[in-house]
Design an enzyme around this catalytic site. Structure first.
Site, PDB file in Angstrom:
ATOM      1  N   ASP A 107      45.608  72.186  58.342  1.00  0.00           N
ATOM      2  CA  ASP A 107      46.726  73.142  58.317  1.00  0.00           C
ATOM      3  C   ASP A 107      47.271  73.440  59.719  1.00  0.00           C
ATOM      4  OD1 ASP A 107      48.537  74.778  57.029  1.00  0.00           O
ATOM      5  OD2 ASP A 107      47.217  76.528  57.032  1.00  0.00           O
ATOM      6  N   GLY A 108      48.564  73.708  59.775  1.00  0.00           N
ATOM      7  CA  GLY A 108      49.190  74.138  61.030  1.00  0.00           C
ATOM      8  C   GLY A 108      50.211  73.167  61.612  1.00  0.00           C
ATOM      9  N   ASN A 109      50.548  72.133  60.853  1.00  0.00           N
ATOM     10  CA  ASN A 109      51.515  71.145  61.358  1.00  0.00           C
ATOM     11  C   ASN A 109      52.885  71.760  61.610  1.00  0.00           C
ATOM     12  OD1 ASN A 109      49.458  69.358  60.869  1.00  0.00           O
ATOM     13  ND2 ASN A 109      50.433  68.351  59.135  1.00  0.00           N
ATOM     14  N   ARG A 117      59.676  70.473  61.219  1.00  0.00           N
ATOM     15  CA  ARG A 117      58.319  70.510  60.642  1.00  0.00           C
ATOM     16  C   ARG A 117      57.729  69.112  60.471  1.00  0.00           C
ATOM     17  NH1 ARG A 117      56.397  74.800  58.148  1.00  0.00           N
ATOM     18  NH2 ARG A 117      55.287  73.459  56.704  1.00  0.00           N
ATOM     19  N   HIS A 171      53.854  66.964  61.004  1.00  0.00           N
ATOM     20  CA  HIS A 171      53.074  66.089  60.110  1.00  0.00           C
ATOM     21  C   HIS A 171      52.792  64.758  60.808  1.00  0.00           C
ATOM     22  CE1 HIS A 171      53.693  69.077  57.116  1.00  0.00           C
ATOM     23  NE2 HIS A 171      54.947  68.783  56.872  1.00  0.00           N
ATOM     24  N   THR A 195      48.857  70.654  44.961  1.00  0.00           N
ATOM     25  CA  THR A 195      49.743  70.790  43.798  1.00  0.00           C
ATOM     26  C   THR A 195      50.774  71.902  44.020  1.00  0.00           C
ATOM     27  OG1 THR A 195      47.977  72.126  42.793  1.00  0.00           O
ATOM     28  CG2 THR A 195      48.160  69.853  42.036  1.00  0.00           C
ATOM     29  N   GLU A 196      50.507  72.782  44.979  1.00  0.00           N
ATOM     30  CA  GLU A 196      51.467  73.859  45.305  1.00  0.00           C
ATOM     31  C   GLU A 196      52.505  73.407  46.334  1.00  0.00           C
ATOM     32  OE1 GLU A 196      48.044  74.521  44.991  1.00  0.00           O
ATOM     33  OE2 GLU A 196      48.605  75.173  42.987  1.00  0.00           O
ATOM     34  N   ARG A 211      57.729  73.240  48.393  1.00  0.00           N
ATOM     35  CA  ARG A 211      58.441  73.127  49.681  1.00  0.00           C
ATOM     36  C   ARG A 211      59.828  72.517  49.460  1.00  0.00           C
ATOM     37  NH1 ARG A 211      53.914  72.136  54.341  1.00  0.00           N
ATOM     38  NH2 ARG A 211      52.501  73.728  53.542  1.00  0.00           N
ATOM     39  N   LEU A 235      31.482  55.517  55.503  1.00  0.00           N
ATOM     40  CA  LEU A 235      32.025  56.855  55.240  1.00  0.00           C
ATOM     41  C   LEU A 235      32.985  56.762  54.056  1.00  0.00           C
ATOM     42  CD1 LEU A 235      32.642  59.859  56.487  1.00  0.00           C
ATOM     43  CD2 LEU A 235      34.711  58.769  57.327  1.00  0.00           C
ATOM     44  N   ARG A 240      38.717  74.783  57.840  1.00  0.00           N
ATOM     45  CA  ARG A 240      40.176  74.949  57.818  1.00  0.00           C
ATOM     46  C   ARG A 240      40.668  75.278  59.214  1.00  0.00           C
ATOM     47  NH1 ARG A 240      44.160  77.549  53.489  1.00  0.00           N
ATOM     48  NH2 ARG A 240      46.103  77.158  54.600  1.00  0.00           N
TER      49      ARG A 240
HETATM   50  C1  IPE Z   1      46.950  73.746  52.246  1.00  0.00           C
HETATM   51  O1  IPE Z   1      47.810  74.217  53.213  1.00  0.00           O
HETATM   52  C2  IPE Z   1      47.381  72.386  51.781  1.00  0.00           C
HETATM   53  C3  IPE Z   1      47.220  71.292  52.724  1.00  0.00           C
HETATM   54  C4  IPE Z   1      46.730  71.371  53.933  1.00  0.00           C
HETATM   55  C5  IPE Z   1      47.631  70.010  52.228  1.00  0.00           C
HETATM   56  P1  IPE Z   1      49.068  75.136  52.858  1.00  0.00           P
HETATM   57  O2  IPE Z   1      49.755  75.390  54.142  1.00  0.00           O
HETATM   58  O3  IPE Z   1      49.869  74.491  51.786  1.00  0.00           O
HETATM   59  O4  IPE Z   1      48.388  76.449  52.277  1.00  0.00           O
HETATM   60  P2  IPE Z   1      48.905  77.949  52.230  1.00  0.00           P
HETATM   61  O5  IPE Z   1      50.255  77.923  51.586  1.00  0.00           O
HETATM   62  O6  IPE Z   1      48.972  78.427  53.653  1.00  0.00           O
HETATM   63  O7  IPE Z   1      47.872  78.696  51.447  1.00  0.00           O
HETATM   64  C1  IPE Z   2      49.614  71.322  56.666  1.00  0.00           C
HETATM   65  O1  IPE Z   2      50.473  71.881  57.603  1.00  0.00           O
HETATM   66  C2  IPE Z   2      50.142  70.037  56.105  1.00  0.00           C
HETATM   67  C3  IPE Z   2      50.531  70.092  54.695  1.00  0.00           C
HETATM   68  C4  IPE Z   2      50.428  71.125  53.905  1.00  0.00           C
HETATM   69  C5  IPE Z   2      51.061  68.879  54.131  1.00  0.00           C
HETATM   70  P1  IPE Z   2      51.606  72.881  57.163  1.00  0.00           P
HETATM   71  O2  IPE Z   2      52.833  72.083  56.845  1.00  0.00           O
HETATM   72  O3  IPE Z   2      51.146  73.767  56.064  1.00  0.00           O
HETATM   73  O4  IPE Z   2      51.838  73.700  58.498  1.00  0.00           O
HETATM   74  P2  IPE Z   2      52.077  75.273  58.621  1.00  0.00           P
HETATM   75  O5  IPE Z   2      50.971  75.949  57.869  1.00  0.00           O
HETATM   76  O6  IPE Z   2      53.416  75.545  58.030  1.00  0.00           O
HETATM   77  O7  IPE Z   2      52.023  75.536  60.084  1.00  0.00           O
HETATM   78 MG    MG Z   3      50.198  75.539  56.036  1.00  0.00          MG
END
Ligand code: IPE
Ligand code: IPE
Ligand code: MG
Length: 240
Positions: A20-22, A33, A37, A66-67, A71, A131, A188
């Site tokens: 998370d955090g891309n 954004r 990625h 799945t959520e 986006r 792995l 995470r």
């Molecule tokens: C979880 O991250 C899904 C992935 C890393 C693929 P999200 O960014 O979608 O999760 P929320 O919305 O912050 O809970």
């Molecule tokens: C996680 O990074 C990658 C995916 C969910 C595909 P995010 O796209 O959720 O990055 P933030 O959370 O918005 O920074």
């Molecule tokens: Mg995120």
């Protein structure tokens, strides 16, 4: 970078990572954004190599939930195409490293072209033993359990299973990847303290580690730091 000195039993067998955090990484740089990625690809493959070096046997990477269909259509389209590109670009290298690629997710709604690419990577790497890399794409913990329950219900209605006799072992057989082992370390990044529907069944006794680093800034050292935290924990599994 230094490989931490740990005993074999202090190394988690299965590590699950919520990458998370891309988006925030890109935003900080005034980039779209999608650039975040793209920058996350190198982080994942550095973590794969770090996992092999330290002796982790299974790594589950949450790449699309799945959520995440909620986006923008542009971002969803980018992520589908990006997953195809990454699989094509990295499969030979992964194969050379002895990595077995395994897709974990729901077929319904996922682009056929992504599924096809996952199948090619799976077939190429199926004999590898160093792995197992679970690519969790269109994965959701609730959808996994619902799909398992529907499978079981249909077997009950065909009288192949008996209502009232369903065990943990039976339910596990109907998960997206029945062979997946329980998660030992659930990691995470990005500072968010939640699991976001990732591997609930498999993580009931996982050690949770949250790190305040955005995914594209992650390296194998981040994984090793998390493993040192894991090694310092006392796991009890309900025992006194
Ligand atoms: C979880 O991250 C899904 C992935 C890393 C693929 P999200 O960014 O979608 O999760 P929320 O919305 O912050 O809970
Ligand atoms: C996680 O990074 C990658 C995916 C969910 C595909 P995010 O796209 O959720 O990055 P933030 O959370 O918005 O920074
Ligand atoms: Mg995120």
């Amino acid at each position: 970078m230094a490989l931490p000195k740990l005993k074999k039993e202090e190394i988690p067998n299965h590590v699950a990572v919520v990458m998370d955090g891309n988006g925030r990484w890109a935003k900080k740089r005034g980039l779209p954004r999608t650039a975040g990625h793209e920058a996350g690809e190198a982080a994942l493959f550095d973590v794969v190599q770090g996992a092999i070096q330290i002796g982790v046997k299974e790594l589950s990477a949450y790449a699309f939930s799945t959520e995440n269909w909620k986006r923008s259509p542009e971002e969803v389209k980018f992520l589908m195409g990006f997953n195809i590109d990454v699989l094509r670009r990295r499969r030979d290298e992964m194969n050379d490293l002895g990595v077995k690629i395994q897709w974990v997710g729901r077929p319904n709604r996922l682009w056929k072209s992504v599924i096809k690419e996952l199948e090619v990577a799976q077939a190429l790497t199926k004999k590898n033993k160093v792995l197992t890399l679970n690519m969790c794409i269109n994965y959701g913990g609730r959808s996994e359990l619902i799909d398992a329950v529907n499978d079981i219900a249909s077997l009950v209605s065909k009288k192949k299973l008996k209502a009232g006799s369903i065990t943990e072992k039976e339910l596990t057989k109907h998960l997206y990847s029945p062979k997946m082992s329980d998660v030992d370390l659930f990691l995470r990044t990005s500072g968010e303290h939640r699991t976001s529907n990732f591997l609930p069944w498999q993580s009931v006794y996982a050690e949770l580690v949250f790190m305040d680093v955005l995914w594209p800034d992650v390296t194998r050292q981040t994984l090793w730091d998390a493993i040192e935290i894991y090694a310092s924990r006392e796991r009890r599994f309900g025992k006194a």
